[in-house]
Enzyme design. Structure first.
Site, PDB file in Angstrom:
ATOM      1  N   GLY A  21      36.403  46.757  38.220  1.00  9.58           N
ATOM      2  CA  GLY A  21      36.293  46.795  39.683  1.00  9.58           C
ATOM      3  C   GLY A  21      36.020  45.430  40.269  1.00  9.58           C
ATOM      4  N   TRP A  37      41.750  50.201  44.699  1.00 13.61           N
ATOM      5  CA  TRP A  37      42.921  49.966  43.846  1.00 13.61           C
ATOM      6  C   TRP A  37      42.542  49.736  42.391  1.00 13.61           C
ATOM      7  N   THR A  57      42.605  50.558  38.607  1.00  8.85           N
ATOM      8  CA  THR A  57      43.333  51.262  37.539  1.00  8.85           C
ATOM      9  C   THR A  57      42.335  51.979  36.625  1.00  8.85           C
ATOM     10  N   GLU A  75      46.954  41.488  39.784  1.00  8.31           N
ATOM     11  CA  GLU A  75      46.649  40.334  38.904  1.00  8.31           C
ATOM     12  C   GLU A  75      47.011  39.007  39.564  1.00  8.31           C
ATOM     13  N   HIS A  81      52.305  37.167  43.856  1.00  7.37           N
ATOM     14  CA  HIS A  81      53.261  36.082  43.601  1.00  7.37           C
ATOM     15  C   HIS A  81      52.876  34.838  44.409  1.00  7.37           C
TER      16      HIS A  81
HETATM   17  P1  TGC Z   1      37.366  28.787  42.781  1.00  8.87           P
HETATM   18  O1  TGC Z   1      36.372  28.431  43.852  1.00  8.87           O
HETATM   19  O2  TGC Z   1      38.537  27.911  42.542  1.00  8.87           O
HETATM   20  O3  TGC Z   1      36.569  29.005  41.412  1.00  8.87           O
HETATM   21  C1  TGC Z   1      35.391  29.796  41.327  1.00  8.87           C
HETATM   22  C2  TGC Z   1      34.925  29.741  39.877  1.00  8.87           C
HETATM   23  O4  TGC Z   1      35.879  30.391  39.040  1.00  8.87           O
HETATM   24  C3  TGC Z   1      36.448  29.455  38.100  1.00  8.87           C
HETATM   25  N1  TGC Z   1      37.860  29.783  37.995  1.00  8.87           N
HETATM   26  C4  TGC Z   1      38.392  30.291  36.884  1.00  8.87           C
HETATM   27  N2  TGC Z   1      37.855  30.561  35.684  1.00  8.87           N
HETATM   28  C5  TGC Z   1      38.656  31.074  34.750  1.00  8.87           C
HETATM   29  N3  TGC Z   1      39.947  31.348  34.990  1.00  8.87           N
HETATM   30  C6  TGC Z   1      40.526  31.111  36.182  1.00  8.87           C
HETATM   31  N4  TGC Z   1      41.798  31.419  36.381  1.00  8.87           N
HETATM   32  C7  TGC Z   1      39.736  30.549  37.206  1.00  8.87           C
HETATM   33  N5  TGC Z   1      39.965  30.204  38.492  1.00  8.87           N
HETATM   34  C8  TGC Z   1      38.808  29.732  38.965  1.00  8.87           C
HETATM   35  C9  TGC Z   1      36.165  28.102  38.684  1.00  8.87           C
HETATM   36  O5  TGC Z   1      36.130  27.128  37.664  1.00  8.87           O
HETATM   37  C10 TGC Z   1      34.804  28.342  39.301  1.00  8.87           C
HETATM   38  O6  TGC Z   1      33.850  28.387  38.241  1.00  8.87           O
HETATM   39  P2  TGC Z   1      32.323  27.939  38.455  1.00  8.87           P
HETATM   40  O7  TGC Z   1      31.667  28.171  37.128  1.00  8.87           O
HETATM   41  O8  TGC Z   1      32.390  26.486  38.854  1.00  8.87           O
HETATM   42  O9  TGC Z   1      31.752  28.775  39.551  1.00  8.87           O
HETATM   43  O10 TGC Z   1      37.886  30.231  43.039  1.00  8.87           O
HETATM   44  P3  TGC Z   1      38.284  30.958  44.339  1.00  8.87           P
HETATM   45  O11 TGC Z   1      37.270  32.009  44.600  1.00  8.87           O
HETATM   46  O12 TGC Z   1      38.613  29.992  45.442  1.00  8.87           O
HETATM   47  O13 TGC Z   1      39.612  31.672  43.822  1.00  8.87           O
HETATM   48  C11 TGC Z   1      40.807  31.080  43.688  1.00  8.87           C
HETATM   49  C12 TGC Z   1      41.922  32.156  43.531  1.00  8.87           C
HETATM   50  C13 TGC Z   1      42.585  32.468  44.860  1.00  8.87           C
HETATM   51  C14 TGC Z   1      42.940  31.556  42.584  1.00  8.87           C
HETATM   52  C15 TGC Z   1      41.355  33.465  42.942  1.00  8.87           C
HETATM   53  O14 TGC Z   1      40.503  34.076  43.835  1.00  8.87           O
HETATM   54  C16 TGC Z   1      42.413  34.437  42.557  1.00  8.87           C
HETATM   55  O15 TGC Z   1      42.955  34.366  41.438  1.00  8.87           O
HETATM   56  N6  TGC Z   1      42.764  35.426  43.440  1.00  8.87           N
HETATM   57  C17 TGC Z   1      43.647  36.514  43.090  1.00  8.87           C
HETATM   58  C18 TGC Z   1      42.838  37.784  42.871  1.00  8.87           C
HETATM   59  C19 TGC Z   1      43.366  38.597  41.761  1.00  8.87           C
HETATM   60  O16 TGC Z   1      44.143  38.198  40.932  1.00  8.87           O
HETATM   61  N7  TGC Z   1      42.860  39.829  41.658  1.00  8.87           N
HETATM   62  C20 TGC Z   1      43.209  40.668  40.570  1.00  8.87           C
HETATM   63  C21 TGC Z   1      42.298  41.877  40.547  1.00  8.87           C
HETATM   64  S1  TGC Z   1      42.309  42.752  39.011  1.00  8.87           S
HETATM   65  C22 TGC Z   1      43.815  43.459  38.960  1.00  8.87           C
HETATM   66  O17 TGC Z   1      44.677  43.284  39.735  1.00  8.87           O
HETATM   67  C23 TGC Z   1      43.995  44.355  37.814  1.00  8.87           C
HETATM   68  S2  TGC Z   1      45.521  45.120  37.694  1.00  8.87           S
HETATM   69  C24 TGC Z   1      45.248  45.836  36.234  1.00  8.87           C
HETATM   70  C25 TGC Z   1      46.367  46.541  35.638  1.00  8.87           C
HETATM   71  O18 TGC Z   1      46.549  47.743  35.953  1.00  8.87           O
HETATM   72  O19 TGC Z   1      47.060  45.945  34.763  1.00  8.87           O
HETATM   73  P1  FAD Z   2      46.250  40.851  50.256  1.00 11.61           P
HETATM   74  O1  FAD Z   2      45.336  39.903  49.569  1.00 11.61           O
HETATM   75  O2  FAD Z   2      45.800  41.451  51.545  1.00 11.61           O
HETATM   76  O3  FAD Z   2      47.652  40.151  50.451  1.00 11.61           O
HETATM   77  C1  FAD Z   2      48.646  40.626  51.354  1.00 11.61           C
HETATM   78  C2  FAD Z   2      49.779  39.578  51.402  1.00 11.61           C
HETATM   79  O4  FAD Z   2      49.249  38.326  51.896  1.00 11.61           O
HETATM   80  C3  FAD Z   2      50.352  39.266  50.013  1.00 11.61           C
HETATM   81  O5  FAD Z   2      51.716  38.989  50.104  1.00 11.61           O
HETATM   82  C4  FAD Z   2      49.604  38.003  49.626  1.00 11.61           C
HETATM   83  O6  FAD Z   2      50.286  37.199  48.665  1.00 11.61           O
HETATM   84  C5  FAD Z   2      49.517  37.296  50.966  1.00 11.61           C
HETATM   85  N1  FAD Z   2      48.433  36.304  50.972  1.00 11.61           N
HETATM   86  C6  FAD Z   2      47.088  36.520  50.824  1.00 11.61           C
HETATM   87  N2  FAD Z   2      46.431  35.357  50.849  1.00 11.61           N
HETATM   88  C7  FAD Z   2      47.357  34.387  51.000  1.00 11.61           C
HETATM   89  C8  FAD Z   2      47.303  32.959  51.093  1.00 11.61           C
HETATM   90  N3  FAD Z   2      46.151  32.279  51.014  1.00 11.61           N
HETATM   91  N4  FAD Z   2      48.473  32.288  51.257  1.00 11.61           N
HETATM   92  C9  FAD Z   2      49.666  32.945  51.303  1.00 11.61           C
HETATM   93  N5  FAD Z   2      49.781  34.298  51.227  1.00 11.61           N
HETATM   94  C10 FAD Z   2      48.631  34.992  51.067  1.00 11.61           C
HETATM   95  N6  FAD Z   2      42.246  45.375  41.374  1.00 11.61           N
HETATM   96  C11 FAD Z   2      41.176  45.452  40.532  1.00 11.61           C
HETATM   97  O7  FAD Z   2      40.145  44.819  40.761  1.00 11.61           O
HETATM   98  N7  FAD Z   2      41.214  46.242  39.433  1.00 11.61           N
HETATM   99  C12 FAD Z   2      42.284  46.981  39.101  1.00 11.61           C
HETATM  100  O8  FAD Z   2      42.286  47.664  38.075  1.00 11.61           O
HETATM  101  C13 FAD Z   2      43.428  46.940  39.968  1.00 11.61           C
HETATM  102  N8  FAD Z   2      44.512  47.725  39.720  1.00 11.61           N
HETATM  103  C14 FAD Z   2      45.519  47.807  40.649  1.00 11.61           C
HETATM  104  C15 FAD Z   2      46.519  48.772  40.492  1.00 11.61           C
HETATM  105  C16 FAD Z   2      47.507  48.895  41.474  1.00 11.61           C
HETATM  106  C17 FAD Z   2      48.529  49.979  41.329  1.00 11.61           C
HETATM  107  C18 FAD Z   2      47.540  48.012  42.569  1.00 11.61           C
HETATM  108  C19 FAD Z   2      48.628  48.115  43.589  1.00 11.61           C
HETATM  109  C20 FAD Z   2      46.560  47.063  42.720  1.00 11.61           C
HETATM  110  C21 FAD Z   2      45.519  46.961  41.789  1.00 11.61           C
HETATM  111  N9  FAD Z   2      44.445  46.063  41.949  1.00 11.61           N
HETATM  112  C22 FAD Z   2      43.354  46.108  41.108  1.00 11.61           C
HETATM  113  C23 FAD Z   2      44.353  45.282  43.181  1.00 11.61           C
HETATM  114  C24 FAD Z   2      45.230  44.020  43.182  1.00 11.61           C
HETATM  115  O9  FAD Z   2      44.697  43.034  42.373  1.00 11.61           O
HETATM  116  C25 FAD Z   2      45.349  43.552  44.645  1.00 11.61           C
HETATM  117  O10 FAD Z   2      46.188  44.477  45.292  1.00 11.61           O
HETATM  118  C26 FAD Z   2      45.903  42.139  44.742  1.00 11.61           C
HETATM  119  O11 FAD Z   2      44.977  41.193  44.256  1.00 11.61           O
HETATM  120  C27 FAD Z   2      46.286  41.768  46.196  1.00 11.61           C
HETATM  121  O12 FAD Z   2      45.310  42.119  47.105  1.00 11.61           O
HETATM  122  P2  FAD Z   2      45.708  42.965  48.433  1.00 11.61           P
HETATM  123  O13 FAD Z   2      46.488  44.133  47.985  1.00 11.61           O
HETATM  124  O14 FAD Z   2      44.441  43.215  49.164  1.00 11.61           O
HETATM  125  O15 FAD Z   2      46.654  42.032  49.235  1.00 11.61           O
END
Ligand code: TGC
Ligand code: FAD
Length: 394
Positions: A140, A172, A174, A373, A376
């Site tokens: 989460g 959201w 999983t 994750e 894009h």
């Molecule tokens: P930032 O201020 O740059 O860094 C904060 C702290 O995090 C460290 N860090 C990382 N460490 C390891 N791996 C990485 N990729 C890291 N990126 C940053 C950084 O060194 C720092 O560490 P510390 O010790 O100095 O505090 O971070 P930010 O908060 O500005 O974030 C940057 C950004 C936008 C890239 C990040 O927030 C991000 O990746 N956003 C996307 C969110 C996302 O991917 N959510 C996924 C949710 S889980 C999911 O979708 C599961 S789907 C599961 C499934 O069904 O397969």
């Molecule tokens: P938003 O962040 O609101 O983004 C909306 C649009 O704005 C996107 O096109 C995005 O790229 C764009 N955008 C946002 N910020 C910027 C920027 N700075 N510059 C340019 N464009 C930007 N999360 C978990 O924690 N655990 C899970 O197990 C998990 N499983 C999932 C399973 C499914 C089926 C789905 C659909 C999602 C899941 N997620 C999970 C959540 C997933 O990680 C988020 O949906 C994802 O990180 C995007 O967040 P959002 O949907 O709120 O979109």
């Protein structure tokens, strides 16, 4: 050797990528492939249609195959290489992205943080049962108002005597409604901490999100935490910042770089086989130039993306894969897989919109994979920052 001595390329492995795999890697790949062909493919369209998965059976089977937390060492985990883990993700996603998700959430997002940031007692207590599939986990991080920017999360935890009280909600998630345990990331006065929350803890609930048009063979849920009380022993001691959850994402994104090529391969192979059988104007559609162009574009994309994934696997096995390089893999392979799926859909004509063939299901699933994750766009900006030095997230 003259040109005529060369064998014709295999349409299913044009560049001979198989030769890059060790015997051990090929064996694992073949084991997972045959499991998917025999146990997943015959049923997955029905699961997808009905919006469900037989999670207990799958957890037990994947546990038996040693696929849960497979790239982790010790505590009942198989301890495979990263490349082997990636190849398993590829084969699972050739079945369905939801099935790969099931395995990658368990291994990369739930077991990995316990393995990496947990105490010895936490590892001993949770990892062996999770490796066997006896305990299912969820991760989460995302909230309704904090998706791409998880550091804006509102879920919080505060000390209350010897315990912690967690309040907030996640969106959201999983496996949320079927999980026995949730890794919940919450803000605290010490920074962002990870909590191991048994889902039968009073105040915890996980309503399922319905009406999904993508990733239907996967359970997606909201997590609600209303004064959820957990003892200090259930806090991950090894991290107190966003580095915790973001490190887990590197693991799962790596698996997706491979997995997306599994979905793409399934689409390409379905389209290739269909194009040889389907006739129009008295000719197999695969004999038309326009169809051949589509087939070649798909084949090249699958081969190129698989090479990229294996390259990333080798780097990870050498301990030299940066998060930005993982972003490259997720970014390029998922967008190409989606393009392959759309192209394959067109080759199948009307049949392409049914669940009789896997293509539409993969295409719809990949819309989720494009978004979760790290979207894009987020991976674009991660790489943009790496090459320009300018942060463009806000
Ligand atoms: P930032 O201020 O740059 O860094 C904060 C702290 O995090 C460290 N860090 C990382 N460490 C390891 N791996 C990485 N990729 C890291 N990126 C940053 C950084 O060194 C720092 O560490 P510390 O010790 O100095 O505090 O971070 P930010 O908060 O500005 O974030 C940057 C950004 C936008 C890239 C990040 O927030 C991000 O990746 N956003 C996307 C969110 C996302 O991917 N959510 C996924 C949710 S889980 C999911 O979708 C599961 S789907 C599961 C499934 O069904 O397969
Ligand atoms: P938003 O962040 O609101 O983004 C909306 C649009 O704005 C996107 O096109 C995005 O790229 C764009 N955008 C946002 N910020 C910027 C920027 N700075 N510059 C340019 N464009 C930007 N999360 C978990 O924690 N655990 C899970 O197990 C998990 N499983 C999932 C399973 C499914 C089926 C789905 C659909 C999602 C899941 N997620 C999970 C959540 C997933 O990680 C988020 O949906 C994802 O990180 C995007 O967040 P959002 O949907 O709120 O979109």
């Amino acid at each position: 050797m003259s040109e005529t001595d060369f064998e014709k390329p295999d349409p299913h492995d044009f560049l001979g990528i198989d030769s890059l795999l060790s015997d051990e890697e090929a064996l694992l790949r073949d084991t997972v492939r045959s499991y998917v062909e025999n146990e997943i493919n015959p049923h997955v369209a029905e699961w997808w249609d009905e919006g469900r998965i037989p999670h207990q059976d799958l957890a037990a089977a994947f546990g038996e195959l040693g696929m849960l937390g497979m790239h982790l060492e010790g505590y009942g985990c198989a301890g495979t290489s990263a490349t082997q883990y990636g190849l398993a993700c590829l084969e699972l996603e050739a079945g369905d992205s939801g099935i790969r998700s099931f395995v990658s959430v368990q291994g990369s997002l739930v077991m990995f943080p316990i393995w990496k940031f947990g105490s010895e007692e936490q590892k001993q207590s949770w990892l062996p049962r999770m490796a066997k599939g006896e305990v299912i986990g969820c991760f989460g991080l995302t909230e309704a108002d904090s998706g791409s920017d998880p550091s804006s999360m509102r879920t919080s935890a505060r000390k209350d005597g010897a315990d912690w009280l967690i309040n907030g909600s996640k969106m959201w998630i999983t496996n949320g409604s079927i999980a026995d345990v949730a890794i919940v990331w919450a803000r605290t006065d010490q920074g962002v901490r990870g909590f191991i929350v048994p889902t039968d803890t009073p105040g915890f609930s996980a309503p399922e999100i319905k009406m999904k048009a993508s990733l239907r063979a996967s359970v997606t849920s909201e997590l609600i935490l209303d004064d959820v009380r957990v003892p200090e022993e259930l806090v991950l001691p090894g991290v107190a910042s966003m580095r915790g959850p973001l490190s887990c994402l590197n693991e799962a994104r790596f698996g997706i770089a491979f997995g997306a090529m599994g979905a793409a391969r399934s689409c390409y192979e379905t389209a290739l086989s269909y194009s040889k059988e389907r006739e129009q104007f008295g000719t197999p559609i695969g004999a038309f130039q326009l169809t051949q162009r589509k087939l070649v574009e798909m084949m090249v994309a699958v081969q190129r993306g698989t090479l990229l994934a294996i390259h990333l696997g080798r780097r990870k096995d050498e301990g030299d894969l940066s998060p930005e390089q993982v972003s490259f893999g997720k970014f390029d392979n998922v967008r190409n897989a989606l393009e392959v799926a759309r192209t394959a859909r067109s080759v199948l004509g009307a049949n392409g919109i049914t669940l009789e063939y896997p293509v539409f299901r993969h295409m719809a699933n990949l819309e989720t994979v494009y978004t979760y994750e790290g979207t894009h766009e987020i991976h674009t900006l991660v790489m943009g920052q790496a090459i320009t030095g300018h942060q463009a997230f806000n």
